[in-house]
Design an enzyme around this catalytic site. Structure first.
Site, PDB file in Angstrom:
ATOM      1  N   HIS A   1      29.380  36.896  38.668  1.00 33.05           N
ATOM      2  CA  HIS A   1      30.251  37.606  39.607  1.00 33.05           C
ATOM      3  C   HIS A   1      31.325  36.674  40.141  1.00 33.05           C
ATOM      4  O   HIS A   1      31.031  35.555  40.581  1.00 33.05           O
ATOM      5  CB  HIS A   1      29.442  38.168  40.775  1.00 33.05           C
ATOM      6  CG  HIS A   1      30.281  38.938  41.754  1.00 33.05           C
ATOM      7  ND1 HIS A   1      30.880  40.139  41.433  1.00 33.05           N
ATOM      8  CD2 HIS A   1      30.664  38.653  43.037  1.00 33.05           C
ATOM      9  CE1 HIS A   1      31.574  40.577  42.473  1.00 33.05           C
ATOM     10  NE2 HIS A   1      31.467  39.691  43.446  1.00 33.05           N
ATOM     11  N   SER A   2      32.584  37.126  40.114  1.00 28.31           N
ATOM     12  CA  SER A   2      33.724  36.387  40.651  1.00 28.31           C
ATOM     13  C   SER A   2      33.836  35.036  39.930  1.00 28.31           C
ATOM     14  O   SER A   2      33.963  35.006  38.714  1.00 28.31           O
ATOM     15  CB  SER A   2      33.568  36.239  42.166  1.00 28.31           C
ATOM     16  OG  SER A   2      34.771  35.861  42.772  1.00 28.31           O
ATOM     17  N   LEU A   3      33.775  33.920  40.638  1.00 28.91           N
ATOM     18  CA  LEU A   3      33.789  32.629  39.948  1.00 28.91           C
ATOM     19  C   LEU A   3      32.685  32.584  38.896  1.00 28.91           C
ATOM     20  O   LEU A   3      32.872  32.042  37.799  1.00 28.91           O
ATOM     21  CB  LEU A   3      33.604  31.488  40.950  1.00 28.91           C
ATOM     22  CG  LEU A   3      33.364  30.105  40.336  1.00 28.91           C
ATOM     23  CD1 LEU A   3      34.591  29.633  39.567  1.00 28.91           C
ATOM     24  CD2 LEU A   3      32.978  29.088  41.412  1.00 28.91           C
TER      25      LEU A   3
ATOM     26  N   ALA B   1      31.687  34.794  36.966  1.00 33.32           N
ATOM     27  CA  ALA B   1      32.100  35.447  35.724  1.00 33.32           C
ATOM     28  C   ALA B   1      32.797  34.453  34.795  1.00 33.32           C
ATOM     29  O   ALA B   1      32.543  34.428  33.581  1.00 33.32           O
ATOM     30  CB  ALA B   1      33.024  36.622  36.026  1.00 33.32           C
TER      31      ALA B   1
ATOM     32  N   SER C   1      31.793  40.568  36.619  1.00 26.98           N
ATOM     33  CA  SER C   1      32.274  41.450  37.689  1.00 26.98           C
ATOM     34  C   SER C   1      33.114  40.655  38.675  1.00 26.98           C
ATOM     35  O   SER C   1      32.949  39.443  38.825  1.00 26.98           O
ATOM     36  CB  SER C   1      31.095  42.133  38.412  1.00 26.98           C
ATOM     37  OG  SER C   1      30.242  41.182  39.023  1.00 26.98           O
TER      38      SER C   1
END
Length: 264
Positions: free
Chosen positions: A105-107, A109, A133
């Site tokens: 998720h975010s970083l 990802a 995501s």
């Protein structure tokens, strides 16, 4: 000597603090979950036992929670190299036949994406699916505005409040902020110094998930994850912001379960 023999049980326990506590049947498919900037393994702890046939393995980077005394990473390459050692060692020891999946998720990802590429370079087994995501695709992502790594405390608090996902009590607790903000700034430094290098697309299906009102993600750039796979690509939009996939966890779990159905 195998990768599993090179990585100690102590190191695996640091990186995978809930290893062995997944509550799933033997042979379940491991899912290594990589958190957002400043995030920790606890972000995915509640996902355990929610996906039949899947052993959710939250990853704990240094500099937070059980590893708060360890210095966090400041660059992508050493982080991904050490993570590859851990994942390959754990996969080798698992009963899932060298099969696994990744969620970031975010970083997390971008870290998950670079982790797959590092494992590919080593000739190791690639995941059966990559879930990302809250992040633009790596070849089009960039950080606009002032570098988060150099922000003052009030600026950081305002950033976290705007993104959501951080309890208000923590944002108002100076001692808690002393524990959290160094890892936030370090993780954003990893993101802000990241330079994408061209390589062939992955031979791995990718599913991209995102809140449609996420202030840090462009829907157009999220869709560009399709460029990074030679296999199936699926895009899922959520009502909500940066942490919509956690706030609507039941829907997220349905998406994951459907994508992994051939493997569990």
């Amino acid at each position: 000597m195998t990768v599993g023999e090179l990585v100690s049980d102590e190191a695996l326990a640091r990186w995978l603090p809930f290893r062995g506590l997944t509550g799933t049947e033997p042979g379940a498919l491991p899912m290594y979950c990589l958190p957002h900037a400043g995030g920790a393994a606890s972000a995915f702890r509640v996902w355990q036992r929610k996906l039949p046939g899947v052993a959710v393995q939250p990853v704990q980077p240094p500099g937070r929670e059980s590893r708060h005394k360890e210095p966090p990473y400041l660059r992508m390459a050493p982080l991904v190299s050490d993570l590859a050692d851990v994942v390959l060692a754990d996969v080798e020891l698992s009963a899932a036949g060298r099969r696994y999946t990744l969620y970031g998720h975010s970083l997390g990802a971008i870290v998950a994406f670079e982790l797959v590429r590092e494992i590919r370079r080593r000739g190791g087994p690639e995941p059966v699916h990559l879930f990302v995501s809250g992040s633009d695709a790596p070849h089009v992502t960039y950080e606009s505005g002032p570098p988060v790594g150099g922000m003052s405390r009030p600026e950081l608090v305002a950033l976290l409040r705007g993104l959501g996902g951080t309890p208000e009590w923590l944002l108002n607790d100076p001692e808690a902020l002393d524990m959290v903000l160094p890892s936030v700034q370090a993780d954003f430094t990893v993101k802000e110094t990241y330079v994408y290098q061209e390589e062939p697309p992955l031979d791995v299906p990718i599913s991209a998930l995102c809140g449609e009102t996420d202030p840090r993600v462009s829907p157009v750039k999220l869709a560009r994850w399709v460029d990074q796979t030679a296999r199936e690509f699926l895009l899922h939009g959520f009502d909500g912001g940066h942490f919509a996939v956690f706030e609507q966890a039941q829907r997220t779990h349905r998406i994951l379960a459907e994508a992994l159905r051939p493997w569990v």
